[in-house]
Design a protein around this motif. Structure first.
Motif, PDB file in Angstrom:
ATOM      1  N   ASN B 299      -4.565 -66.319  22.971  1.00  0.00           N
ATOM      2  CA  ASN B 299      -3.264 -66.394  22.263  1.00  0.00           C
ATOM      3  C   ASN B 299      -2.315 -65.120  22.628  1.00  0.00           C
ATOM      4  O   ASN B 299      -1.182 -64.943  22.879  1.00  0.00           O
ATOM      5  CB  ASN B 299      -3.434 -66.464  20.898  1.00  0.00           C
ATOM      6  N   ALA B 300      -3.095 -63.769  22.456  1.00  0.00           N
ATOM      7  CA  ALA B 300      -2.551 -62.596  22.970  1.00  0.00           C
ATOM      8  C   ALA B 300      -2.109 -62.486  24.203  1.00  0.00           C
ATOM      9  O   ALA B 300      -0.795 -61.910  24.305  1.00  0.00           O
ATOM     10  CB  ALA B 300      -3.425 -61.332  22.574  1.00  0.00           C
ATOM     11  N   ARG B 301      -2.612 -63.347  25.120  1.00  0.00           N
ATOM     12  CA  ARG B 301      -2.186 -63.217  26.517  1.00  0.00           C
ATOM     13  C   ARG B 301      -0.784 -63.813  26.526  1.00  0.00           C
ATOM     14  O   ARG B 301       0.074 -63.590  27.350  1.00  0.00           O
ATOM     15  CB  ARG B 301      -3.294 -63.887  27.303  1.00  0.00           C
ATOM     16  N   LEU B 302      -0.675 -64.929  26.030  1.00  0.00           N
ATOM     17  CA  LEU B 302       0.710 -65.778  25.852  1.00  0.00           C
ATOM     18  C   LEU B 302       1.702 -65.115  25.330  1.00  0.00           C
ATOM     19  O   LEU B 302       2.977 -64.905  25.711  1.00  0.00           O
ATOM     20  CB  LEU B 302       0.480 -67.130  25.159  1.00  0.00           C
ATOM     21  N   CYS B 303       1.401 -64.275  24.072  1.00  0.00           N
ATOM     22  CA  CYS B 303       2.249 -63.378  23.516  1.00  0.00           C
ATOM     23  C   CYS B 303       2.755 -62.266  24.404  1.00  0.00           C
ATOM     24  O   CYS B 303       3.969 -61.857  24.465  1.00  0.00           O
ATOM     25  CB  CYS B 303       1.547 -62.868  22.348  1.00  0.00           C
ATOM     26  N   ARG B 363      10.045 -68.280  31.040  1.00  0.00           N
ATOM     27  CA  ARG B 363      10.239 -68.968  29.578  1.00  0.00           C
ATOM     28  C   ARG B 363       9.755 -70.063  29.867  1.00  0.00           C
ATOM     29  O   ARG B 363       9.089 -70.629  28.814  1.00  0.00           O
ATOM     30  CB  ARG B 363      11.914 -68.853  29.394  1.00  0.00           C
ATOM     31  N   ALA B 364      10.271 -71.108  30.849  1.00  0.00           N
ATOM     32  CA  ALA B 364       9.577 -72.363  30.871  1.00  0.00           C
ATOM     33  C   ALA B 364       8.167 -72.488  30.864  1.00  0.00           C
ATOM     34  O   ALA B 364       7.720 -73.292  30.161  1.00  0.00           O
ATOM     35  CB  ALA B 364      10.488 -73.266  31.885  1.00  0.00           C
ATOM     36  N   ILE B 365       7.571 -71.761  31.653  1.00  0.00           N
ATOM     37  CA  ILE B 365       6.238 -71.602  31.748  1.00  0.00           C
ATOM     38  C   ILE B 365       5.570 -71.127  30.430  1.00  0.00           C
ATOM     39  O   ILE B 365       4.564 -72.039  30.159  1.00  0.00           O
ATOM     40  CB  ILE B 365       5.633 -70.886  33.010  1.00  0.00           C
ATOM     41  N   SER B 366       6.116 -70.159  29.949  1.00  0.00           N
ATOM     42  CA  SER B 366       5.503 -69.642  28.684  1.00  0.00           C
ATOM     43  C   SER B 366       5.587 -70.799  27.532  1.00  0.00           C
ATOM     44  O   SER B 366       4.671 -70.924  27.062  1.00  0.00           O
ATOM     45  CB  SER B 366       6.045 -68.521  28.388  1.00  0.00           C
ATOM     46  N   LEU B 397      -0.653 -67.840  33.828  1.00  0.00           N
ATOM     47  CA  LEU B 397       0.375 -67.870  34.374  1.00  0.00           C
ATOM     48  C   LEU B 397       1.580 -67.313  33.417  1.00  0.00           C
ATOM     49  O   LEU B 397       2.389 -66.365  34.059  1.00  0.00           O
ATOM     50  CB  LEU B 397       1.103 -69.126  34.720  1.00  0.00           C
ATOM     51  N   ALA B 398       1.506 -67.612  32.367  1.00  0.00           N
ATOM     52  CA  ALA B 398       2.506 -67.304  31.354  1.00  0.00           C
ATOM     53  C   ALA B 398       2.199 -65.680  31.159  1.00  0.00           C
ATOM     54  O   ALA B 398       3.203 -65.003  30.917  1.00  0.00           O
ATOM     55  CB  ALA B 398       2.363 -67.745  29.935  1.00  0.00           C
ATOM     56  N   GLY B 446      -3.986 -58.781  37.557  1.00  0.00           N
ATOM     57  CA  GLY B 446      -5.176 -59.229  38.590  1.00  0.00           C
ATOM     58  C   GLY B 446      -6.259 -59.671  38.001  1.00  0.00           C
ATOM     59  O   GLY B 446      -6.556 -60.752  38.506  1.00  0.00           O
ATOM     60  N   ILE B 447      -6.700 -59.601  36.842  1.00  0.00           N
ATOM     61  CA  ILE B 447      -7.565 -60.173  35.871  1.00  0.00           C
ATOM     62  C   ILE B 447      -7.225 -61.533  35.710  1.00  0.00           C
ATOM     63  O   ILE B 447      -7.884 -62.572  35.636  1.00  0.00           O
ATOM     64  CB  ILE B 447      -8.066 -59.303  35.126  1.00  0.00           C
ATOM     65  N   GLN B 448      -6.019 -61.595  35.336  1.00  0.00           N
ATOM     66  CA  GLN B 448      -5.219 -63.053  35.241  1.00  0.00           C
ATOM     67  C   GLN B 448      -5.560 -63.906  36.417  1.00  0.00           C
ATOM     68  O   GLN B 448      -5.820 -65.275  36.167  1.00  0.00           O
ATOM     69  CB  GLN B 448      -4.062 -63.049  34.793  1.00  0.00           C
TER      70      GLN B 448
END
Lengths: 589, 589
Positions: B299-303, B363-366, B397-398, B446-448
């Motif tokens: 969740n934090a990654r999306l944030c 924005r659309a991806i997220s 991606l987000a 890079g890790i993503q």
């Protein structure tokens, strides 16, 4: 900390940018490789040991203004003194005024090192050298006699005063004015902003070159004249006299290059109770100031390009060192105990190789531009014209591509450092901050691209650029016939790239010929990057042919980064209409 | 100054990311468009009127540490209080603890606005929400009863304590330790770094979630447990008791987000003469801490991705406004008097359109990722599994694409401002500084990319991603059959892009299947950008089909920016060998 890459620099100068053949052909007189190496070695030592250690304090303290006087960071004044005592300011200066008149190639190589060590330091003397050039070419013998020797030695520094709040890229909007005083001098009035090293404590006097309008001058750029305005008036014996009516009213609070004082300068406001009007002298002819200024601006553009190369080099060195120290995770290629140095991770390698390749091609382009300037100077007739065209063609590439590279590489450098990259003490973030000005000043990179397409592609009736492309394509052939396996698909990649470059070039030339400048302008920025990447590929290959240790990086660049060229070509030849349509939606009602 | 683009956000949520169909199908219960619009409007008002005006003072003053206490910038404490009083912290929180349990889509849309207004403000509550989620899913009823309500309301804030000096991306190297106290509690010892809002004056208590190792825990990531460690111990009646043995020993001096205190936290060092050992309680099972932490990290990654979108939006707004005000030079499309607003120059338009398009696709991806999270929550069985896979696929991606966009767009924003962009007072430079952290924290980009290629492409036996691509390709078809001229060559461009995407995807999947992970890892970063641009093209087209005013930007993107995809594909399928060969040269002897 930064260590000047003297070998890399010497290699690029000699074997990529053409210095070796020029030296061998005696184009630079007595100058030989030995002296070149000695100068580079000594400059490298000075940059590494004297300048670089003062970078951090310069960034932290910055320049400070109090009562119209600017104090530079602790130790910087003494650094500047040691630097001019070493003769570095006089490196490319005219011999008649005490300069060493060494080739521009050597000058920009040294400049790269000062700027890598501390960009806020390197930018100051760049302005002085510009002033030297403008005075040497355009000023009266009287002015030259009085000012040039001390500007060449660095005992005094020079400035360029162009920008006003309403006149940045568009100098036609200049308002500063100059009134003839009747005694051959003028009185200057007006405000100038963004004046680099406009005020400081490095030198006893500061020689301002100022653009202003005479009474009844024509509107626009044809009504601008150039004036010399010293901070302190100078007696005929060279002694310093009264304070002139010019002062620094403010310093900008900037994102980076904190130690470089960016001044608002007030001319003719009656500073310290003086009778209003800064005393100045005309340089060159009335209303021809812009031509004089362009003399120094062209050179200044190459110098700013070197800042892009410089910050990219410094950021790359730092990132490679960190990646070899910092350990995280496992990597297939690491057989040692514990966590692997992150340099073993493919993704980190991609970032570092990208940084390295971009830095090297920006350097090769910039040095090649310097080479053309040098050969123009030592040639006559058609040959001189050829090299002048070449220097003119490469100047916007050297300025814009290199400074874009500076920003991108510095940003990757932060990324390689992970969380530490965002912490100021690490130093990677400072490069990211410093780098950001270079695509802006001395003509934004957008303006460089316009200059390239509108004024440089037409050179030699449009043929000059194609001659350049043909020279680059020769390298692709040499790669193919070398039969060196390490090159992988480099030759194919280069061939494709020169095809795209030729197509995009002809397309833009035709638009200009057809009187459709707006469509050409729409493609200008992608075209500038396209020709730079293509040239860079050839330069890397040329270096790799001369030194096989360089083949791997050349191949990485060809197989991983040159693919962008085709997309850029599409943008040039097919992007203008959609840009024009969508662009309208941006305009406020 | 920033004005929340409420209409754009609502449009993207509803017509691009799928909220409208979900609402119409009743997937979110009673929630209707009216309430969605009301919440977005009110969040937009709060962000525009309350948060944005405090951005500058936050950047200038930063957080200050004295005697282990952190003071936030003037007005920020009161801002936080108004913000939680408005119920904003509780927006997506669980209903059982006072939350409004609104969809994640709405939560991230609001989060975008807080972060556009002030990223250093937006990041704090993100950590609290992560703590809420981890506790809600994994903690005992006792812990939930004691802590969740106040964390949901925002009366207390939460933190995530993962990083140690030697353990950043690689948590296996963690050393912090936890000893059972025999009474069900534990004593925690160790140092944590880079702890966002680890100490501050917003709330009376701070609830730290801390990763540590139990005695005799297995080495590596299977020996890590998660603990709750409050700053002040909490009585059974909820009252605050003794100070716990945890304190902030230092704040980082950062490039950006100055108002966000980035703390070094010391656990169990005998703070203020306490008996050493910070009192903590286990969350979830022993040695399963990483699984609990991943709950909140996803969740934090999306944030963090939303921070990329947010800073890009703010930078774009500022640049477009400036380009409409600032006048320089002439432009063919400008018929007015005097100099043209620079928005009329094609090169400036290119920069602005690039900024706008990249912001919209990030924005659309997220939002699409948030949509998948929401549908997974309200679905069962296969459908839930499908949406979980989709959320997992889109999370890297987000996070990575959006935050790269944040940096690139902020940099273009500085460029559009010219010299003013480098001056801190203008504000464009602050976005460039703030944006730079987002590609680094919560797992570097890079890790993503590694996560995407190694863990997300295999989802659903490798089929899930192809299902996603097929959905995107449907949009390309819809563009073609729409026969709308304004789309230009959009349909062709999208078709080519999905061909490249499919090829690159299958290539990487085969490498993984063949046990050649290093080659797959070499292509991970270009692949992440490739799939993001391809998806973004489809999302822009989908929006344009729903609102024809959006066709021009979609076409600009398709004809000017999608060309990069082919180069990225080449890098993925043909770049690994040259990278591996050249990569070796980076490794120090």
């Amino acid at each position: 900390m930064y260590r000047a890459p003297v070998e890399d620099i010497a290699f690029t100068l000699k074997h990529v940018a053409g210095m070796k053949s020029a030296l061998d052909a005696g184009r630079f007189g007595d100058l030989g490789e030995d002296l070149v190496d000695a100068v580079l070695g000594e400059a490298g030592r000075f940059a590494t040991e004297e300048v670089a250690p003062l970078y951090k304090i310069g960034d932290q303290q910055g320049a400070v203004l109090k009562d119209a006087a600017v104090t530079t960071p602790l130790g910087w004044k003494e650094l500047y003194r040691r630097w001019i005592d070493g003769g570095w300011n006089a490196l490319s200066g005219p011999e008649a005024y005490g300069g060493q008149a060494l080739p521009t190639m050597l000058g920009v190589a040294a400049l790269e090192m000062w700027n890598s060590a501390a960009m806020a330091f390197g930018i100051g003397p760049t302005l002085t050298m510009g002033a030297v050039e403008a005075l040497d070419k355009h000023a009266s013998e009287n002015l030259k006699a009085k000012y040039l020797e001390k500007l060449v030695s660095g005992e005094w520094m020079g400035t360029m005063n162009l920008t006003e709040p309403q006149a940045g890229s568009d100098l036609a909007a200049l308002r500063a004015r100059a009134e003839p005083a009747g005694d051959g001098s003028y009185r200057i009035f007006g405000q100038k902003i963004f004046i680099t090293y406009g005020e400081h404590d490095f030198t006893d006097n500061i020689i301002h070159l100022v653009l202003a309008r005479l009474p009844d001058a024509p509107a626009g750029t044809r009504g601008i004249s150039l004036f010399l305005v010293p901070k302190f008036l100078v007696g005929d014996d060279g002694s310093l006299g009264a304070r002139n009516d010019v002062f620094c009213s403010g310093l900008e609070h900037k994102l980076g290059i904190h130690a470089s004082p960016t001044c608002t300068m007030i001319y003719g406001d009656g500073f310290q109770g003086a009778k209003p009007g800064a005393i100045g002298w005309l340089i060159g002819e009335e209303n021809k100031g812009l031509a004089c200024m362009f003399t120094m601006m062209n050179n200044a553009r190459l110098c700013v390009g070197m800042q892009g190369v410089a910050v990219a080099e410094a950021a790359t060195q730092k990132a490679i060192a960190y990646a070899n120290e910092r350990r995280q995770g496992k990597a297939a290629s690491y057989a040692g105990a514990g966590m692997a140095p992150i340099v073993h991770h493919p993704d980190v390698q991609r970032n570092l190789l990208t940084m390295k390749a971009l830095t090297q091609i920006a350097r090769a382009i910039s040095y090649s531009c310097a080479h053309a300037i040098d050969l123009a100077r030592v040639s006559d007739g058609d040959e001189a014209a050829h090299w002048r065209d070449r220097a003119n063609l490469l100047t916007p590439l050297a300025k814009a591509f290199s400074t874009d590279v500076g920003v991108d590489v510095a940003s990757l450098g932060v990324q390689v450092h992970g969380g530490m990259g965002f912490i100021e003490e690490t130093g990677a973030a400072a490069f990211y901050r410093d780098a950001r000005i270079a695509p802006i000043y001395e003509g934004t990179n957008g303006i460089q691209a316009v200059d390239l397409v509108m004024r440089k592609l037409p050179l030699g009736g449009g043929d000059h650029v194609h001659g350049y492309i043909a020279e680059l394509a020769v390298v692709a052939n040499a790669v193919r016939t070398s039969n060196l396996e390490g090159f992988g698909r480099t030759a194919d990649a280069l061939d494709a790239v020169f095809g795209d470059l030729t197509q995009a070039t002809r397309f833009l030339q035709k638009l200009a010929a057809d009187g459709r400048p707006d469509e050409a302008l729409a493609g200008a920025t992608p075209y500038l990057r396209l020709i730079s990447l293509a040239a860079g590929g050839a330069y890397l290959a040329q270096g790799a042919l001369a030194d096989h240790n360089r083949i791997a990086l050349c191949r990485f660049f060809a197989e991983n980064l040159l693919g962008e060229v085709n997309a850029l070509k599409e943008r040039v030849v097919d992007g203008a209409e959609s840009l024009a349509v969508a662009g309208k939606t941006l305009i406020s009602a």
